[in-house]
Design a protein around this motif. Structure first.
Motif, PDB file in Angstrom:
ATOM      1  N   ALA A 177      27.152  32.083  41.077  1.00  0.00           N
ATOM      2  CA  ALA A 177      27.854  32.853  40.943  1.00  0.00           C
ATOM      3  C   ALA A 177      28.333  33.464  41.933  1.00  0.00           C
ATOM      4  CB  ALA A 177      27.476  33.686  39.665  1.00  0.00           C
ATOM      5  N   ALA A 178      27.363  34.078  42.874  1.00  0.00           N
ATOM      6  CA  ALA A 178      27.540  34.823  44.049  1.00  0.00           C
ATOM      7  C   ALA A 178      28.130  34.295  45.117  1.00  0.00           C
ATOM      8  CB  ALA A 178      26.249  35.529  44.664  1.00  0.00           C
ATOM      9  N   ALA A 179      28.028  33.044  45.070  1.00  0.00           N
ATOM     10  CA  ALA A 179      28.989  32.257  46.236  1.00  0.00           C
ATOM     11  C   ALA A 179      30.312  31.904  45.528  1.00  0.00           C
ATOM     12  CB  ALA A 179      28.051  30.920  46.178  1.00  0.00           C
ATOM     13  N   ILE A 180      30.425  31.651  44.428  1.00  0.00           N
ATOM     14  CA  ILE A 180      31.739  31.153  43.757  1.00  0.00           C
ATOM     15  C   ILE A 180      32.735  32.653  43.774  1.00  0.00           C
ATOM     16  CG2 ILE A 180      33.215  30.977  41.623  1.00  0.00           C
ATOM     17  CD1 ILE A 180      30.727  28.932  40.949  1.00  0.00           C
ATOM     18  N   LEU A 181      32.198  33.747  43.541  1.00  0.00           N
ATOM     19  CA  LEU A 181      32.936  34.850  43.571  1.00  0.00           C
ATOM     20  C   LEU A 181      33.384  35.284  45.103  1.00  0.00           C
ATOM     21  CD1 LEU A 181      31.004  37.165  40.816  1.00  0.00           C
ATOM     22  CD2 LEU A 181      33.422  36.248  40.768  1.00  0.00           C
ATOM     23  N   GLN A 182      32.285  34.978  46.070  1.00  0.00           N
ATOM     24  CA  GLN A 182      32.514  35.245  47.424  1.00  0.00           C
ATOM     25  C   GLN A 182      33.856  34.374  47.792  1.00  0.00           C
ATOM     26  OE1 GLN A 182      30.911  37.657  48.865  1.00  0.00           O
ATOM     27  NE2 GLN A 182      32.133  37.601  50.792  1.00  0.00           N
ATOM     28  N   ASP A 183      33.952  32.907  47.287  1.00  0.00           N
ATOM     29  CA  ASP A 183      34.899  32.316  47.715  1.00  0.00           C
ATOM     30  C   ASP A 183      36.425  32.708  46.789  1.00  0.00           C
ATOM     31  OD1 ASP A 183      33.434  30.637  49.167  1.00  0.00           O
ATOM     32  OD2 ASP A 183      33.033  29.193  47.631  1.00  0.00           O
ATOM     33  N   VAL A 184      36.103  33.365  46.081  1.00  0.00           N
ATOM     34  CA  VAL A 184      37.356  33.587  45.085  1.00  0.00           C
ATOM     35  C   VAL A 184      37.997  34.890  45.896  1.00  0.00           C
ATOM     36  CG1 VAL A 184      38.134  34.891  42.998  1.00  0.00           C
ATOM     37  CG2 VAL A 184      36.607  32.721  42.740  1.00  0.00           C
ATOM     38  N   ALA A 185      37.166  35.843  46.346  1.00  0.00           N
ATOM     39  CA  ALA A 185      37.414  37.098  47.058  1.00  0.00           C
ATOM     40  C   ALA A 185      38.057  36.572  48.236  1.00  0.00           C
ATOM     41  CB  ALA A 185      36.133  37.832  47.435  1.00  0.00           C
ATOM     42  N   ALA A 186      37.629  35.741  48.938  1.00  0.00           N
ATOM     43  CA  ALA A 186      38.304  35.241  50.280  1.00  0.00           C
ATOM     44  C   ALA A 186      39.561  34.582  49.968  1.00  0.00           C
ATOM     45  CB  ALA A 186      37.275  34.302  51.045  1.00  0.00           C
ATOM     46  N   GLU A 187      39.643  33.622  48.921  1.00  0.00           N
ATOM     47  CA  GLU A 187      40.895  32.949  48.636  1.00  0.00           C
ATOM     48  C   GLU A 187      42.094  33.867  47.832  1.00  0.00           C
ATOM     49  OE1 GLU A 187      39.738  29.790  46.101  1.00  0.00           O
ATOM     50  OE2 GLU A 187      38.883  28.634  47.584  1.00  0.00           O
ATOM     51  N   SER A 188      41.680  34.838  47.322  1.00  0.00           N
ATOM     52  CA  SER A 188      42.649  36.097  46.708  1.00  0.00           C
ATOM     53  C   SER A 188      43.188  36.581  47.894  1.00  0.00           C
ATOM     54  CB  SER A 188      41.899  36.962  45.785  1.00  0.00           C
ATOM     55  OG  SER A 188      41.399  36.189  44.658  1.00  0.00           O
ATOM     56  N   GLU A 189      42.463  37.160  48.829  1.00  0.00           N
ATOM     57  CA  GLU A 189      42.962  37.934  49.988  1.00  0.00           C
ATOM     58  C   GLU A 189      43.935  37.079  50.698  1.00  0.00           C
ATOM     59  OE1 GLU A 189      41.142  40.609  53.719  1.00  0.00           O
ATOM     60  OE2 GLU A 189      39.792  39.118  52.747  1.00  0.00           O
ATOM     61  N   GLU A 190      43.369  35.875  50.885  1.00  0.00           N
ATOM     62  CA  GLU A 190      44.276  35.096  51.908  1.00  0.00           C
ATOM     63  C   GLU A 190      45.598  34.408  50.956  1.00  0.00           C
ATOM     64  OE1 GLU A 190      44.205  30.438  53.631  1.00  0.00           O
ATOM     65  OE2 GLU A 190      42.405  31.406  52.865  1.00  0.00           O
ATOM     66  N   LEU A 191      45.503  34.559  49.668  1.00  0.00           N
ATOM     67  CA  LEU A 191      46.662  34.369  48.909  1.00  0.00           C
ATOM     68  C   LEU A 191      47.650  35.468  49.007  1.00  0.00           C
ATOM     69  CD1 LEU A 191      48.387  32.525  47.198  1.00  0.00           C
ATOM     70  CD2 LEU A 191      47.136  33.353  45.237  1.00  0.00           C
ATOM     71  N   GLY A 192      47.143  36.818  48.886  1.00  0.00           N
ATOM     72  CA  GLY A 192      47.993  37.880  48.988  1.00  0.00           C
ATOM     73  C   GLY A 192      48.621  38.161  50.413  1.00  0.00           C
ATOM     74  N   ILE A 193      48.051  37.775  51.429  1.00  0.00           N
ATOM     75  CA  ILE A 193      48.397  37.864  52.615  1.00  0.00           C
ATOM     76  C   ILE A 193      49.599  36.964  52.662  1.00  0.00           C
ATOM     77  CG2 ILE A 193      48.123  37.481  55.109  1.00  0.00           C
ATOM     78  CD1 ILE A 193      45.307  38.490  54.695  1.00  0.00           C
ATOM     79  N   LEU A 194      49.485  35.585  52.185  1.00  0.00           N
ATOM     80  CA  LEU A 194      50.449  34.536  52.099  1.00  0.00           C
ATOM     81  C   LEU A 194      51.530  34.903  51.432  1.00  0.00           C
ATOM     82  CD1 LEU A 194      51.172  31.486  53.091  1.00  0.00           C
ATOM     83  CD2 LEU A 194      50.128  30.916  50.985  1.00  0.00           C
ATOM     84  N   ILE A 195      51.594  35.583  50.457  1.00  0.00           N
ATOM     85  CA  ILE A 195      52.811  36.075  49.623  1.00  0.00           C
ATOM     86  C   ILE A 195      53.524  36.996  50.335  1.00  0.00           C
ATOM     87  CG2 ILE A 195      53.388  37.472  47.522  1.00  0.00           C
ATOM     88  CD1 ILE A 195      51.234  36.091  45.931  1.00  0.00           C
ATOM     89  N   GLU A 196      52.698  38.104  51.144  1.00  0.00           N
ATOM     90  CA  GLU A 196      53.321  39.078  51.883  1.00  0.00           C
ATOM     91  C   GLU A 196      54.221  38.536  52.837  1.00  0.00           C
ATOM     92  OE1 GLU A 196      51.196  42.199  53.250  1.00  0.00           O
ATOM     93  OE2 GLU A 196      50.666  42.891  51.380  1.00  0.00           O
TER      94      GLU A 196
END
Length: 468
Positions: free
Chosen positions: A67-86
């Protein structure tokens, strides 16, 4: 009524919507939460591994680690997606900017050709000058003027009856284009060669542009329009007031335009170190003539667009000085219509340490302000007044908040042509802006938060002193 706003950064363009940036903000927030959850899962795994009391829960160690590893990946991908949208929003804005620049160039060329065509018509009709002169003389005859009034009355009434149908974003766009292209039309009418016109116009050296056209209208308006007049000022004390917390609070304090009413409100907020900050609220046009006592009149409108000193600006500066504002003091400006034009001109002078400028329905698109100022222009899509400032020049570091008051069916029955310009409608839009999560509005929020908890306020009214 529409409850949606568009927040645009830069000058004339940018179409990033409030919703698009809200998604980016939410993704950034979710990314932070996911990192927190990942950290908590990792801590829980350590507890089950090393704590005797938690030993019975050791079966969950593998799941917690996963769960810790998955959540870390989710955090990184969410941040990357937000930057991409901007980035997508910024590229979309850049594309529209290029399209707008192309349209502006075509409009300028079309206006120049129209001016040249009218010039040729005038020159071609010179042989008919005697007949035109006779027609003008006949038009002054009382019977002819009476006949023209009878014939023209139905036309005037029909225009007045359907004036509300012009309150559309499309009409506003046409007005903005015509205003911005007036210099090109004038150059074509004067017979200036195309290449020279392009060099002299706003797309080139900027020798001839909106400001020069407004200056010409000011001169044509007569002596009352461009002759300087001294002012007399009166003050009324409001007393203690709470500092504005939201933009809606600030919008509600802009004086109501009208003959005989105060035009400027100044609030002073003391700080812990003894250096006060100020908020200045400026009303709009109160007289649409050029010969009255009101300094906030049509001549001040024309002079402000032309880039000159105006009686309205003088009245505002005198009120600020009376309130104790000195050069270099921190000031925030809030203005409606001509009041926003005055605010932008004072801020552009850089005499004061301007922290924010918020205009409601003001023709300020071509006034350059320092990048350090939180500059927000609120415009209704059906309000023609901001369009009278022409197409905003590129490179202006400001945020434009646009709202369409009416849906696709158009204005409701009974709506007037000027409904979209009323400050009461802009006050409603200010509430929507306060609820926006768009990060481009953060500098404005910071400026509002910089005021003290309470202060004092005074209202000012100025009048022109004209020779008898």
């Amino acid at each position: 009524m529409s409850d949606e706003i568009d927040v645009r950064s830069g000058s004339a363009i940018s179409v990033e919507t409030d919703e698009l940036y809200l998604v980016a903000v939410r993704l950034g927030s979710f990314s932070g939460d996911a990192r927190t959850w990942s950290h908590e899962a990792a801590i829980a795994r350590c507890v089950t591994q090393w704590s005797v009391e938690a030993a019975p829960f050791g079966f969950a160690e593998a799941d917690l680690a996963r769960a810790a590893a998955i959540l870390q990946d989710v955090a990184a991908e969410s941040e990357e997606l937000g930057i991409l949208i901007e980035r997508i929003a910024e590229r979309y804005a850049a594309g529209e900017r290029r399209l707008t620049d192309a349209w502006t160039g075509l409009a300028a060329l079309g206006s120049f050709l129209a001016g040249a065509y009218v010039r040729n018509l005038i020159l071609g009709s010179l042989p008919m000058a005697p007949a035109v002169a006779v027609a003008l003389l006949l038009s002054q005859h009382p019977e002819v003027r009476r006949l023209a009034a009878v014939v023209g009355q139905p036309v005037v009434e029909a225009l007045a009856e359907h004036a509300d149908e012009l309150a559309t974003p499309e009409f506003v766009a046409v007005v903005r284009t015509l205003v911005s292209s007036a210099d090109d039309f004038a150059l074509g009418l004067a017979g200036v060669p195309l290449q020279t016109a392009r060099f002299l116009g706003e797309e080139g050296a900027g020798v001839v542009g909106l400001s020069s056209m407004a200056g010409s209208l000011l001169i044509l308006a007569g002596r009352n329009a461009y002759t300087h007049t001294p002012l007399s000022m009166s003050r009324s004390t409001v007393g203690a007031v709470a500092a504005p917390v939201t933009l809606a609070d600030a919008a509600a304090r802009i004086p109501v335009s009208g003959s005989g009413k105060p035009q400027v409100r100044v609030e002073r907020y003391p700080s812990s170190n003894g250096d006060p900050s100020y908020a200045v609220y400026i009303a709009g046009t109160s007289d649409f003539s050029t010969g009255g006592k009101e300094p906030f009149d049509m001549s001040s409108n024309l002079a402000g667009i032309a880039g000159g000193d105006t009686a309205a600006q003088q009245a505002t500066v005198e009120a600020m000085e009376d309130a104790g504002i000195e050069p270099g003091d921190p000031v925030s400006f809030f203005g409606h219509s001509q009041g926003g034009l005055v605010a932008a001109r004072i801020a552009a002078s850089e005499v004061y340490s301007t922290e924010s400028v918020v205009t409601f329905g003001s023709p300020t698109g071509q006034i350059p302000l320092p990048d350090s100022i939180a500059h927000v222009a609120v415009e209704h899509a059906e309000d023609v007044t901001p369009a009278l400032g022409g197409t905003p020049a590129d490179g202006r570091e400001r945020v434009v908040v646009t709202r369409s008051l009416f849906d696709e069916s158009g204005p409701p029955p009974g709506a007037s042509f000027g409904s979209a310009h009323h400050m009461a409608r802009y006050a409603e839009t200010a509430v929507l802006i306060d609820h926006s999560a768009d990060p481009r509005l953060n500098p404005l929020r910071d400026a509002l938060a910089g005021f003290g908890a309470s202060g004092t306020a005074a209202l000012y009214r100025s009048e022109r002193v004209r020779d008898p």
